[in-house]
Design a protein around this motif. Structure first.
Motif, mmCIF file in Angstrom:
data_model
loop_
_atom_site.group_PDB
_atom_site.id
_atom_site.type_symbol
_atom_site.label_atom_id
_atom_site.label_comp_id
_atom_site.label_asym_id
_atom_site.label_seq_id
_atom_site.Cartn_x
_atom_site.Cartn_y
_atom_site.Cartn_z
ATOM 1 N N GLY A 1 0.806 -1.209 0.000
ATOM 2 C CA GLY A 1 0.000 0.000 0.000
ATOM 3 C C GLY A 1 0.835 1.253 0.000
ATOM 4 O O GLY A 1 1.993 1.258 0.427
ATOM 5 N N VAL A 2 0.240 2.332 -0.493
ATOM 6 C CA VAL A 2 0.878 3.640 -0.488
ATOM 7 C C VAL A 2 -0.175 4.688 -0.161
ATOM 8 O O VAL A 2 -1.322 4.589 -0.601
ATOM 9 C CB VAL A 2 1.560 3.948 -1.840
ATOM 10 N N LYS A 3 0.212 5.667 0.648
ATOM 11 C CA LYS A 3 -0.681 6.777 1.001
ATOM 12 C C LYS A 3 0.078 8.085 0.792
ATOM 13 O O LYS A 3 1.220 8.229 1.244
ATOM 14 C CB LYS A 3 -1.143 6.670 2.453
ATOM 15 N N LEU A 4 -0.573 9.029 0.131
ATOM 16 C CA LEU A 4 0.017 10.332 -0.136
ATOM 17 C C LEU A 4 -0.918 11.417 0.359
ATOM 18 O O LEU A 4 -2.152 11.246 0.337
ATOM 19 C CB LEU A 4 0.278 10.530 -1.630
ATOM 20 N N GLY A 5 -0.360 12.519 0.811
ATOM 21 C CA GLY A 5 -1.203 13.598 1.297
ATOM 22 C C GLY A 5 -0.450 14.902 1.399
ATOM 23 O O GLY A 5 0.775 14.960 1.270
ATOM 24 N N GLY A 6 -1.199 15.946 1.610
ATOM 25 C CA GLY A 6 -0.595 17.252 1.772
ATOM 26 C C GLY A 6 -1.612 18.261 2.259
ATOM 27 O O GLY A 6 -2.829 18.048 2.154
ATOM 28 N N GLY A 7 -1.124 19.345 2.817
ATOM 29 C CA GLY A 7 -1.990 20.406 3.289
ATOM 30 C C GLY A 7 -1.337 21.753 3.098
ATOM 31 O O GLY A 7 -0.103 21.874 3.124
ATOM 32 N N ILE B 1 -7.667 -7.773 -3.945
ATOM 33 C CA ILE B 1 -8.476 -6.584 -3.711
ATOM 34 C C ILE B 1 -7.614 -5.381 -4.071
ATOM 35 O O ILE B 1 -6.549 -5.179 -3.472
ATOM 36 C CB ILE B 1 -8.934 -6.445 -2.237
ATOM 37 N N ASP B 2 -8.047 -4.614 -5.045
ATOM 38 C CA ASP B 2 -7.388 -3.357 -5.392
ATOM 39 C C ASP B 2 -8.300 -2.234 -4.911
ATOM 40 O O ASP B 2 -9.374 -2.003 -5.482
ATOM 41 C CB ASP B 2 -7.153 -3.248 -6.899
ATOM 42 N N ALA B 3 -7.879 -1.566 -3.862
ATOM 43 C CA ALA B 3 -8.734 -0.571 -3.212
ATOM 44 C C ALA B 3 -8.052 0.787 -3.211
ATOM 45 O O ALA B 3 -6.863 0.903 -2.885
ATOM 46 C CB ALA B 3 -9.048 -0.997 -1.776
ATOM 47 N N ALA B 4 -8.810 1.812 -3.553
ATOM 48 C CA ALA B 4 -8.284 3.177 -3.550
ATOM 49 C C ALA B 4 -9.333 4.119 -2.980
ATOM 50 O O ALA B 4 -10.536 3.908 -3.158
ATOM 51 C CB ALA B 4 -7.907 3.616 -4.964
ATOM 52 N N TRP B 5 -8.878 5.120 -2.267
ATOM 53 C CA TRP B 5 -9.782 6.172 -1.819
ATOM 54 C C TRP B 5 -9.065 7.521 -1.890
ATOM 55 O O TRP B 5 -7.833 7.595 -1.920
ATOM 56 C CB TRP B 5 -10.325 5.915 -0.411
ATOM 57 N N TYR B 6 -9.849 8.587 -1.927
ATOM 58 C CA TYR B 6 -9.292 9.933 -1.970
ATOM 59 C C TYR B 6 -10.193 10.866 -1.174
ATOM 60 O O TYR B 6 -11.382 10.600 -0.950
ATOM 61 C CB TYR B 6 -9.179 10.434 -3.416
ATOM 62 N N ARG B 7 -9.628 11.983 -0.749
ATOM 63 C CA ARG B 7 -10.407 13.024 -0.088
ATOM 64 C C ARG B 7 -9.758 14.374 -0.321
ATOM 65 O O ARG B 7 -8.536 14.512 -0.204
ATOM 66 C CB ARG B 7 -10.521 12.778 1.420
ATOM 67 N N LEU B 8 -10.559 15.363 -0.658
ATOM 68 C CA LEU B 8 -10.131 16.747 -0.800
ATOM 69 C C LEU B 8 -10.935 17.572 0.190
ATOM 70 O O LEU B 8 -12.174 17.571 0.156
ATOM 71 C CB LEU B 8 -10.379 17.244 -2.227
ATOM 72 N N GLY B 9 -10.240 18.244 1.095
ATOM 73 C CA GLY B 9 -10.916 18.997 2.137
ATOM 74 C C GLY B 9 -10.535 20.464 2.127
ATOM 75 O O GLY B 9 -9.387 20.828 1.845
ATOM 76 N N TYR B 10 -11.498 21.319 2.453
ATOM 77 C CA TYR B 10 -11.280 22.769 2.541
ATOM 78 C C TYR B 10 -11.860 23.269 3.853
ATOM 79 O O TYR B 10 -12.927 22.813 4.294
ATOM 80 C CB TYR B 10 -11.957 23.488 1.380
ATOM 81 N N ARG B 11 -11.163 24.203 4.498
ATOM 82 C CA ARG B 11 -11.626 24.790 5.757
ATOM 83 C C ARG B 11 -11.447 26.307 5.709
ATOM 84 O O ARG B 11 -10.375 26.806 5.348
ATOM 85 C CB ARG B 11 -10.856 24.208 6.933
ATOM 86 N N ARG C 1 -5.824 13.928 0.231
ATOM 87 C CA ARG C 1 -5.346 12.601 0.609
ATOM 88 C C ARG C 1 -5.675 11.599 -0.496
ATOM 89 O O ARG C 1 -6.734 11.673 -1.113
ATOM 90 C CB ARG C 1 -6.008 12.131 1.906
ATOM 91 N N TYR C 2 -4.747 10.631 -0.685
ATOM 92 C CA TYR C 2 -4.991 9.530 -1.623
ATOM 93 C C TYR C 2 -4.312 8.283 -1.082
ATOM 94 O O TYR C 2 -3.178 8.340 -0.596
ATOM 95 C CB TYR C 2 -4.442 9.841 -3.016
ATOM 96 N N GLN C 3 -5.008 7.137 -1.169
ATOM 97 C CA GLN C 3 -4.427 5.871 -0.728
ATOM 98 C C GLN C 3 -4.769 4.761 -1.710
ATOM 99 O O GLN C 3 -5.903 4.661 -2.182
ATOM 100 C CB GLN C 3 -4.940 5.491 0.664
ATOM 101 N N GLN C 4 -3.778 3.927 -1.999
ATOM 102 C CA GLN C 4 -3.957 2.725 -2.807
ATOM 103 C C GLN C 4 -3.433 1.553 -1.993
ATOM 104 O O GLN C 4 -2.278 1.544 -1.560
ATOM 105 C CB GLN C 4 -3.180 2.823 -4.121
ATOM 106 N N LEU C 5 -4.296 0.563 -1.741
ATOM 107 C CA LEU C 5 -3.905 -0.612 -0.956
ATOM 108 C C LEU C 5 -4.315 -1.855 -1.732
ATOM 109 O O LEU C 5 -5.505 -2.087 -1.974
ATOM 110 C CB LEU C 5 -4.576 -0.590 0.418
ATOM 111 N N ASP C 6 -3.325 -2.639 -2.144
ATOM 112 C CA ASP C 6 -3.562 -3.831 -2.960
ATOM 113 C C ASP C 6 -3.301 -5.081 -2.130
ATOM 114 O O ASP C 6 -2.192 -5.289 -1.627
ATOM 115 C CB ASP C 6 -2.663 -3.829 -4.195
ATOM 116 N N THR C 7 -4.333 -5.908 -2.001
ATOM 117 C CA THR C 7 -4.238 -7.173 -1.281
ATOM 118 C C THR C 7 -4.169 -8.306 -2.292
ATOM 119 O O THR C 7 -5.042 -8.417 -3.169
ATOM 120 C CB THR C 7 -5.454 -7.366 -0.360
#
Length: 693
Positions: free
Chosen positions: A215-221, A253-263, A232-238
């Motif tokens: 798996g790999v997870k990347l992010g920034g703010g 299982i090839d699973a990916a998720w992402y999130r873009l947040g603003y405050r 945020r972005y994550q790819q986790l391959d089982t």
């Protein structure tokens, strides 16, 4: 409960406590408090250096009321106060994970990839309506503290962790990178996990406990003025991983998720947040890659996929002696499942076709003080609509019963909608500087999920319940409505905190399996050699019990954390217990912070006591279980500011035991007979080295 094992566990924990209590101390004082009674939350650190389970579910043992039911090494289902599956809300880094497999092989826990400062936070008992949608069984949040990430010093931080686990030739490697600058940060994490089969205390190989994941997870703010953005972005391959309690194993299982947040921080206590997120899963499972097959005609492969997209907006502003929070959310979910036979290209079952579910929800919540009480009250309105396309199967031409099931499903109005109102009110009354009383009431709801509505062919699809029965759905199911009452108190001294809670929850229209009267389904199940299938039905259920947290300081450098949990679950439509309910459990951690010469050393002894369970489901042929006691040890050595070495031993006395919530083996030709519960693991050790650059 096995009195001998419990006595050994208690004496071992006590003897260690007695030894450390009289040891020499240094000037450092370490106080760890598991849980925050004033805010009604419980926390647990999630780290790649201290886990022994691939999905990090073992690190939730510090949280009262939580247990993990396992169908495989990466298929752990969180159970909270007797409720599990879709009834317990779980979010990972702000994303509500929606798995592709209808048997929860890719449960939310399987999507966890730790990074700097990651914690599991449970809203204890009655979760506020702001915590999540359909939080009937509570809400667990697993994420890093963004305030902490934004406040890290400028520059590069690198860390790595390597671990070996035995038996089973397990290995785990993780690298984390963080770079902070004046107005933000970037972060990344990579992980690799693998292991062969595990062993019980008597040397029995526990079947299909192998796994391999990357798996790999990347992010920034970034922040400027009153505005901040996070991505945020994550790819986790089982890869091939076993699930012996289910009819198939994980092929991948090839699973990916992402999130873009603003405050937008309008003022110190007034802000607006906007999030856009998504989750995509490709998942293939089969019964031929990792287990013996009796006949080629019995080979099955299930190709599934899911896609979730959504967004939410929340606004917080001062109001009276507190703050008002209001929010809106939308989420779209799609699922597909096609079953085939790799040995027969003509065979197919269009199991779930273009299943869709749309959720629209809004809430208002106020938190503040009323007289001497800290009060949280809120209400949430949710509408969930679902639909599914026509189904089909190659068996239609060979079986009138299958043809009847296909035609009945395709002629049914599958467009369904549920409108639900959640209400939660909690109050904490300060009786004195050290004592307080907690009370809460709530009404929470959960809509039927897609497999409870749209399973048209009797299959072993139970959302991970794994009772060995086949199920069919009911398009006309209505949503569950739970009414809960909770009472408790918190007693504190200079060094100790004790916080017990009593709860009672009545669930109207509880969705459970009941033997079907559908003649076609019964005939098809008989053709497949199965017993009368169950059909998802609206029933009623009651859950009651208590949990408690105790934490404090034994000596200057020794502290104790303990959590106890008990729940009694019954079905009200018939005289029967709810299936796979965790028995009474007491987990105690004793931590000693000392030095070995000039080297800081932290030792921990854990006592895990589990009672017998004789309140079991006769309808689902659930067997009773014996109690047991386990002892686990760990040690951390800190060499300078860079190296940390960790040694862990699980089940120190090599106790042979079977967890009550263990799955039932469905793999033939192995050392555990088919139909018997899978045993717990014997003595296991883990050696881990971490380096901070």
């Amino acid at each position: 409960m096995n009195k001998t094992s419990i006595a050994v566990a208690v004496l071992a924990a006590y003897s260690i406590a007695a030894q450390v209590a009289h040891a020499d101390h240094d000037d450092n004082e370490i106080i760890t408090v598991i849980g925050n009674p004033l805010q009604h939350i419980s926390n647990a650190r999630v780290s790649s250096s201290s886990n022994t389970e691939a999905d990090f579910g073992d690190q939730l043992s510090n949280i009262a009321g939580i247990s993990v039911s396992r169908n495989g090494p990466v298929t752990g289902l969180i159970q909270y106060r007797g409720l599990f599956g879709d009834r317990v809300g779980v979010s990972v880094d702000g994303v509500d994970i929606q798995g592709a497999g209808p048997n929860a092989m890719d449960s939310p826990l399987s999507h966890v990839l730790p990074e700097l400062g990651m914690q599991a936070t449970l809203y204890r008992g009655i979760a506020p309506v702001s915590a999540g949608i359909q939080s009937l069984g509570g809400q667990l949040v697993m994420q890093s503290d963004m305030t902490m990430l934004f406040s890290q010093p400028n520059g590069l931080q690198l860390s790595g962790n390597a671990a070996l686990i035995s038996p089973g030739e397990g290995a785990q490697y993780q690298v984390n990178a963080f770079y902070g600058f004046d107005d933000g940060f970037v972060t990344g994490a990579f992980t690799h996990q693998q292991r062969d089969e595990r062993e019980a205390a008597d040397g029995t190989l526990i079947p299909n406990t192998n796994y391999q994941r990357n798996g790999v997870k990347l992010g920034g703010g970034f922040t400027t003025g009153k505005h901040s953005v996070e991505v945020r972005y994550q790819q986790l391959d089982t890869n091939e991983s076993g699930t012996a309690a289910l009819a198939m194993d994980i092929k991948f299982i090839d699973a990916a998720w992402y999130r873009l947040g603003y405050r937008y921080q309008q003022s110190d206590n007034q802000y607006l947040t906007v999030n856009w997120f998504g989750n995509s899963n490709q998942h293939t499972m089969d019964n031929i890659s990792q287990r013996m097959l009796m006949m080629a005609s019995m080979a099955r492969q299930n190709d599934t996929d899911s896609l979730m997209q959504g967004g939410d907006i929340t606004y917080v502003t001062p109001l009276m002696d507190g703050e008002l929070t209001a929010g809106l959310a939308h989420k779209h979910l799609g699922n597909n499942s096609i079953i085939s036979n790799p040995n027969n290209a003509m065979f197919f079952v269009n199991n779930f076709m273009d299943v869709e579910q749309d959720t629209y929800s809004g809430f208002v919540e106020w938190q503040g003080t009323v007289g001497q009480a800290a009060v949280t009250m809120g209400s949430r309105l949710t509408q969930i609509s679902s639909n599914a396309d026509d189904v089909n199967s190659s068996m239609v031409m060979m079986s009138d019963a299958v043809s009847m099931l296909v035609n009945a499903f395709n002629s049914t109005d599958r467009n369904q909608s549920d409108t639900m109102v959640d209400i939660a009110i909690t109050a904490q009354f300060e009786l004195s500087e050290r004592n307080s009383v907690f009370a809460g009431v709530s009404q929470k709801n959960r809509a039927p999920n897609y497999f409870e509505r749209y399973t048209w062919l009797p299959l072993a699809i139970s959302g991970g319940m794994a009772d060995g029965f086949t199920y069919i759905g009911d398009v006309n199911l209505t949503h569950e409505t739970a009414h809960q009452v909770e009472l408790g108190f918190t007693y504190t001294t200079e060094h100790w905190t004790f916080s017990p809670r009593l709860f009672y929850q009545d669930v109207n229209d509880y969705i459970a399996g009941t033997p079907t009267t559908n003649a076609a389904a019964i005939m098809v199940a008989g053709m497949m050699g199965a017993s009368t299938p169950f059909q998802w039905t609206n029933t009623d259920a009651t859950l009651k019990g208590f949990d408690a947290q105790l934490s404090g300081v034994i000596t200057e450098n020794v502290n104790l954390n303990a959590v106890a949990s008990y729940v009694h679950g019954t079905r009200n439509d018939i005289d029967d217990a709810l299936f796979r309910i965790t028995p009474f459990t007491l987990v105690s951690h004793i931590n000693w912070r000392t030095r070995m010469g000039s080297i800081p050393l932290t030792l921990q002894a854990t006592s895990e006591l589990v009672a017998s369970q004789d309140h079991v489901s006769a309808l689902q042929n659930e067997s009773k279980s014996a109690g047991y006691g386990l002892v686990h040890l760990s040690a951390d050595w800190e060499l300078g500011h860079q190296w940390t070495f960790t040694a862990q031993i699980r089940n120190l006395f090599d106790k042979n035991y079977v967890p009550h919530t263990a799955g039932i083996n469905r793999v033939s030709g192995v050392s555990v007979p088919v139909g018997e519960k899978l045993p717990g693991t014997g003595t296991e050790w883990k050696l881990s080295a971490s380096y901070q650059f």
